[in-house]
Design an enzyme around this catalytic site. Structure first.
Site, PDB file in Angstrom:
ATOM      1  N   ASP A 170       0.679  -1.198   0.183  1.00 34.11           N
ATOM      2  CA  ASP A 170       0.101   0.090   0.028  1.00 34.11           C
ATOM      3  C   ASP A 170       0.664   1.268  -0.120  1.00 34.11           C
ATOM      4  OD1 ASP A 170      -2.069  -1.830   0.164  1.00 34.11           O
ATOM      5  OD2 ASP A 170      -2.391  -1.349   2.357  1.00 34.11           O
ATOM      6  N   TYR A 220      -6.674 -10.205   9.895  1.00 35.80           N
ATOM      7  CA  TYR A 220      -5.565 -10.042   8.785  1.00 35.80           C
ATOM      8  C   TYR A 220      -4.330 -10.598   9.632  1.00 35.80           C
ATOM      9  CZ  TYR A 220      -2.142  -7.693   5.965  1.00 35.80           C
ATOM     10  OH  TYR A 220      -1.211  -7.219   4.969  1.00 35.80           O
TER      11      TYR A 220
HETATM   12  C1  GLA Z   1      -3.767  -4.723   3.087  1.00 37.13           C
HETATM   13  C2  GLA Z   1      -2.381  -4.473   3.651  1.00 37.13           C
HETATM   14  C3  GLA Z   1      -1.665  -4.822   2.557  1.00 37.13           C
HETATM   15  C4  GLA Z   1      -1.859  -6.085   1.800  1.00 37.13           C
HETATM   16  C5  GLA Z   1      -3.323  -6.046   1.406  1.00 37.13           C
HETATM   17  C6  GLA Z   1      -3.658  -7.477   0.942  1.00 37.13           C
HETATM   18  O1  GLA Z   1      -4.206  -3.678   2.273  1.00 37.13           O
HETATM   19  O2  GLA Z   1      -2.156  -3.158   4.143  1.00 37.13           O
HETATM   20  O3  GLA Z   1      -0.183  -4.834   2.913  1.00 37.13           O
HETATM   21  O4  GLA Z   1      -1.280  -6.984   2.710  1.00 37.13           O
HETATM   22  O5  GLA Z   1      -4.020  -5.853   2.557  1.00 37.13           O
HETATM   23  O6  GLA Z   1      -2.987  -7.904  -0.230  1.00 37.13           O
END
Ligand code: GLA
Length: 391
Positions: A170, A220
């Site tokens: 990101d 997550y």
């Molecule tokens: C979020 C996290 C990223 C990545 C995505 C899944 O956006 O911040 O680092 O892991 O999920 O691809």
């Protein structure tokens, strides 16, 4: 909007701002839950993002105000600042904490933020705030950090200050984004290639589920942990540092080392998704949107059934898209558990698509989604030079 923001700054701080910085949000075209497994991702910056209006002060204080949230904050230059529960300004205060620890802060700043990225929608509004703040401080305090160093600094904020064990995708994409290009990023080496994203007759539609994302952070972090268990099992016979160090063929020879079925499903998604990104990059550079779309659907299916980060809301959107002849491909984007789906939709059918998907989703889910069309935009930058001299 620019004028409204200027007025807002003047009204709140009683003086004019000096600089305006902008950092976009991002969508990930393919390569999901791959970055923290050292593989390939393919995000691009969007044109929605975060604006930061800023002026130095010599009162020894950082002041934060946002147009989107009512909470404001002040921190004393040089003081250490713990993360406060669930406040938007945790992201900029985390960045300032890092600059402070590095001894880079020269004076206070008055800051006004405005974002038009829907919050908690999986379009990286948090990375956008982190990166715009880090970029501005680097500029104003003449720190000389490279863009990649700023990306790593922003990731530190997310991982160590906020507590989400996310990868680098990101922050990288909102910093390095290029107009009309997707970034194929190797999250291990951090080498990247800007892939021409000529969508031809199609546009990128973003469909926000508008689902409140409860527990998304803990789920997550659980996925990150599950991947690490899979890696440890494979490392008993393979000399690898990341799950993405092997392709599907090699994985099939060693997957018996993973005895837990859920962990095996997680690892299978990661390895196969990483291979899909390579195919997707080829398809995109050959303008083969039919193949790209097929890979998007395959990615979504894997995220839904093997990685289990989709859910009724995202599946409903993708299921609507699949038989629709005006859609080349669709999938969830970002972490999942709600958030947004993306779809490649025929330009001249977008209005119709937008109305139909909203109607279908509302009937199935019980509330309306938001549908946008988006262009692929540039990464973080300074929008203007000095507009008023601070006296
Ligand atoms: C979020 C996290 C990223 C990545 C995505 C899944 O956006 O911040 O680092 O892991 O999920 O691809």
């Amino acid at each position: 909007m620019r004028e409204q923001l200027q007025q807002e700054f003047l009204a709140h701080y009683g003086k004019e701002h000096q600089y305006t910085y902008f950092s976009p949000g991002r969508v990930n075209l393919i390569g999901e839950h791959i970055d923290y497994n050292g593989g390939l991702v393919m995000p691009c910056a969007v044109t929605l993002g975060t604006y930061l209006l800023i002026a130095p002060n010599y009162d020894g204080v950082f002041r934060f105000k946002s147009i989107n949230f009512k909470e404001t904050a002040e921190i004393i230059v040089g003081s250490s600042n713990e993360k406060k529960q669930e406040f938007w300004f945790n992201y900029p205060t985390g960045v300032i904490e890092h600059f402070n620890n590095d001894g880079k802060v020269l004076h206070g700043l008055d800051m006004l933020y405005y974002g038009n990225i829907p919050i908690a929608s999986g379009l990286s509004s948090s990375a956008s705030i982190e990166v715009v703040t880090a970029f501005a401080l680097n500029d104003l305090f003449s720190c000389g950090y490279t863009k990649l160093e700023l990306v790593k600094l922003a990731k530190w904020v997310e991982n160590s200050y906020i507590g989400l064990h996310s990868g680098i995708m990101d922050q990288f994409s909102v910093a390095f984004g290029e107009k009309n290009k997707a970034l194929m990023l190797n999250c291990d080496t951090l080498e990247y290639q800007a892939v021409n994203s000529n969508l031809g007759d199609y546009l990128l539609a973003i469909i926000n589920t508008n689902k409140p994302r409860k527990l998304a952070e803990s789920k997550y972090n659980e996925r990150v942990q599950e991947c690490s268990i899979a890696l440890t099992a494979l490392q008993t016979e393979l000399d690898i540092n990341h799950l993405c160090d092997i392709d599907t063929e090699t994985f099939n020879l060693y997957k018996h080392l993973i005895t837990d079925e859920v962990i095996l499903n997680r690892a299978t998604h990661v390895v196969e998704e990483n291979d899909r990104v390579k195919l997707a990059a080829k398809a995109l550079s050959n303008n083969n949107l039919a193949e790209f779309g097929r890979l998007m659907y395959a990615s979504h299916n894997s995220l839904s059934t093997l990685y289990e980060v989709s859910g009724k809301e995202l599946d409903t959107i993708v299921n609507f898209c699949k038989p629709n002849k005006n859609v080349a491909g669709a999938r969830m984007t970002g972490a999942g558990f709600g958030g947004c789906a993306i779809a490649l939709v025929k330009k001249d059918a977008f209005e119709q698509f937008s109305a139909e998907v909203a109607e279908y989703y509302t009937k199935e889910v019980g509330y309306a989604p938001s549908v946008y069309s988006s262009l692929i935009g540039n990464g973080v930058g300074l929008l203007n030079e000095v507009v008023a001299v601070y006296a």
